[in-house]
Design a protein around this motif. Structure first.
Motif, short mmCIF file in Angstrom:
data_model
loop_
_atom_site.label_atom_id
_atom_site.label_comp_id
_atom_site.label_asym_id
_atom_site.label_seq_id
_atom_site.Cartn_x
_atom_site.Cartn_y
_atom_site.Cartn_z
N VAL A 117 0.83 -1.21 0.00
CA VAL A 117 0.00 0.00 0.00
C VAL A 117 0.87 1.25 0.00
O VAL A 117 0.62 2.21 -0.75
N LEU A 118 1.92 1.25 0.82
CA LEU A 118 2.80 2.42 0.90
C LEU A 118 3.53 2.65 -0.41
O LEU A 118 3.66 3.78 -0.88
N ALA A 119 4.02 1.57 -1.02
CA ALA A 119 4.74 1.69 -2.29
C ALA A 119 3.82 2.19 -3.40
O ALA A 119 4.20 3.04 -4.21
N ASN A 120 2.60 1.67 -3.42
CA ASN A 120 1.64 2.08 -4.45
C ASN A 120 1.29 3.56 -4.29
O ASN A 120 1.20 4.32 -5.27
N THR A 121 1.10 3.99 -3.04
CA THR A 121 0.79 5.40 -2.78
C THR A 121 1.96 6.30 -3.21
O THR A 121 1.75 7.35 -3.81
N ALA A 122 3.18 5.86 -2.92
CA ALA A 122 4.37 6.65 -3.29
C ALA A 122 4.48 6.79 -4.81
O ALA A 122 4.82 7.87 -5.31
N ILE A 123 4.20 5.72 -5.55
CA ILE A 123 4.26 5.78 -7.03
C ILE A 123 3.24 6.78 -7.55
O ILE A 123 3.53 7.60 -8.42
N ASN B 204 -5.44 14.54 -2.76
CA ASN B 204 -6.90 14.35 -2.85
C ASN B 204 -7.25 13.31 -3.91
O ASN B 204 -8.14 12.47 -3.71
N GLU B 205 -6.56 13.35 -5.06
CA GLU B 205 -6.81 12.38 -6.14
C GLU B 205 -6.47 10.96 -5.68
O GLU B 205 -7.19 10.00 -5.97
N ILE B 206 -5.37 10.83 -4.94
CA ILE B 206 -4.97 9.52 -4.43
C ILE B 206 -5.99 9.02 -3.42
O ILE B 206 -6.36 7.83 -3.41
N ALA B 207 -6.46 9.91 -2.57
CA ALA B 207 -7.45 9.52 -1.56
C ALA B 207 -8.71 8.98 -2.22
O ALA B 207 -9.27 7.96 -1.79
N LEU B 208 -9.17 9.64 -3.28
CA LEU B 208 -10.36 9.17 -4.00
C LEU B 208 -10.11 7.81 -4.64
O LEU B 208 -10.97 6.93 -4.61
N ARG B 209 -8.93 7.65 -5.21
CA ARG B 209 -8.62 6.40 -5.91
C ARG B 209 -8.53 5.23 -4.94
O ARG B 209 -9.01 4.12 -5.22
N LEU B 210 -7.90 5.44 -3.79
CA LEU B 210 -7.70 4.36 -2.82
C LEU B 210 -8.88 4.19 -1.87
O LEU B 210 -8.95 3.21 -1.13
N GLY B 211 -9.81 5.15 -1.88
CA GLY B 211 -10.96 5.06 -0.99
C GLY B 211 -10.62 5.33 0.46
O GLY B 211 -11.20 4.72 1.37
N VAL B 212 -9.66 6.24 0.69
CA VAL B 212 -9.27 6.61 2.05
C VAL B 212 -9.33 8.14 2.18
O VAL B 212 -9.59 8.84 1.21
#
Length: 331
Positions: free
Chosen positions: A20-26, A36-44
């Motif tokens: 999860v951490l590696a995917n978020t970093a990429i 905000n875009e990452i939050a929407l994509r990951l549902g967090v």
């Protein structure tokens, strides 16, 4: 005292968190998405994303280096999404040395593009999906580089029949490896990819077990594939999957790429020919109908084949290298 089961559970949780951490970093540092875009994509929530990025730095999962070229990669990714109407584009920033026609050069690109593709899987694949996976060197690396992380109710299917070659791992091996890493159910295809005669292939397609497997492929939600070029050193020729005479016939008809064992022209149109009646695997029409494919391919040698696959409407997500990405924007 911690039991063996508890130790394994802790290990699985640790692997899951690292992924999860590696995917978020990429997504943040490489793809240029906002928090905000990452939050929407990951549902967090956005604070959760901030915490993920902090942990990634603290645990040395990401090493931040400011490089102006990274911003160009982000812009290139967004421009490619717009140009080819793609859901996402993942770009491997690599600068292999040597002759682009050299085997080692091609192998390095295949491997590094596959590594980025493996990380993209957990961004692209969704719980409950029926996913088809193809065959080839790049797909072999992707399947074996995929992080161990369970995706609930996922099913993986082999898209083309079995091929035995010392050059590339078997098609069923790719499917089994990916399924094991994602905790997915796996359905292999119990037949060779290519038969010696159309009559024999037709008989095998009529067998209940194989017929059921082929019917399942018509309902896939997503597909994962690379594409081969039509040079003389392409695996489909080197592995004697097709004869030189057949191969030359397809090239004369305008073939520039090999997608899931089928030849395509510059528009991405399937060229039906002498191999098709002898093949057992997914028909390209089903890939095109879904238009929900993850294409993992890069390098100058595959440029025409990649372009053709994009033109054909098979792709929703692209993983490629920076040089190829820039070239795609120029056509």
């Amino acid at each position: 005292m911690m039991t063996e089961h508890a130790k394994k559970s802790d290990a699985r949780r640790s692997l899951h968190q690292d992924s999860v951490l590696a995917n978020t970093a990429i997504l943040y540092y490489k793809e240029g998405l906002t928090q905000n875009e990452i939050a929407l994509r990951l549902g967090v929530s956005r604070p959760t994303v901030i915490n993920y990025l902090r942990l990634a730095r603290e645990q040395n999962i990401v090493d931040i280096r400011i490089n102006g070229a990274s911003f160009a990669v982000s812009n290139t990714s967004r421009d490619l999404r717009a140009k080819f109407n793609l859901a996402d584009v993942y770009i491997a920033s690599l600068t292999p040395e040597g002759d682009p026609a050299d085997v080692a050069y091609k192998a390095q690109i295949n491997r590094e593009v596959a590594q980025v593709g493996a990380m993209a899987l957990h961004d692209v694949l969704q719980p409950g999906e029926l996913v088809g996976i193809a065959w080839g060197e790049t797909i072999y690396h992707l399947a074996n580089e995929a992080p161990y992380r369970i995706i609930e109710d996922l099913t993986v299917c082999q898209l083309i029949g079995s091929m035995t070659t010392p050059l590339v791992s078997t098609a069923e091996g790719c499917a089994i490896s990916l399924a094991s890493r994602l905790g997915a159910e796996c359905h292999t295809l119990h037949a060779p990819a290519i038969l010696t005669s159309a009559k024999l292939a037709e008989a095998l397609r009529g067998e209940p077990v194989i017929s059921e497997q082929l019917e399942r492929l018509k309902t896939i939600d997503r597909s994962i594939f690379s594409v081969g070029n039509c040079d003389s050193d392409t695996p489909i020729v080197q592995s004697a999957i097709t004869s030189k005479e057949e191969f030359d016939w397809y090239r004369e008809k305008g073939a520039v790429g090999v997608l899931c064992g089928r030849f395509i022209d510059r528009a991405g149109t399937h060229i039906e020919g002498p191999m098709d009646e002898r093949m057992i695997g997914i028909d390209l029409s089903y890939l095109k109908d879904r238009a929900n494919g993850l294409l993992v391919a890069g390098g100058p040698a595959k440029f025409d084949a990649i372009t053709a696959t994009l033109n054909g409407g098979y792709v929703s997500h692209l993983v490629t290298d920076e040089q190829t990405a820039q070239a795609l924007l120029e056509i």
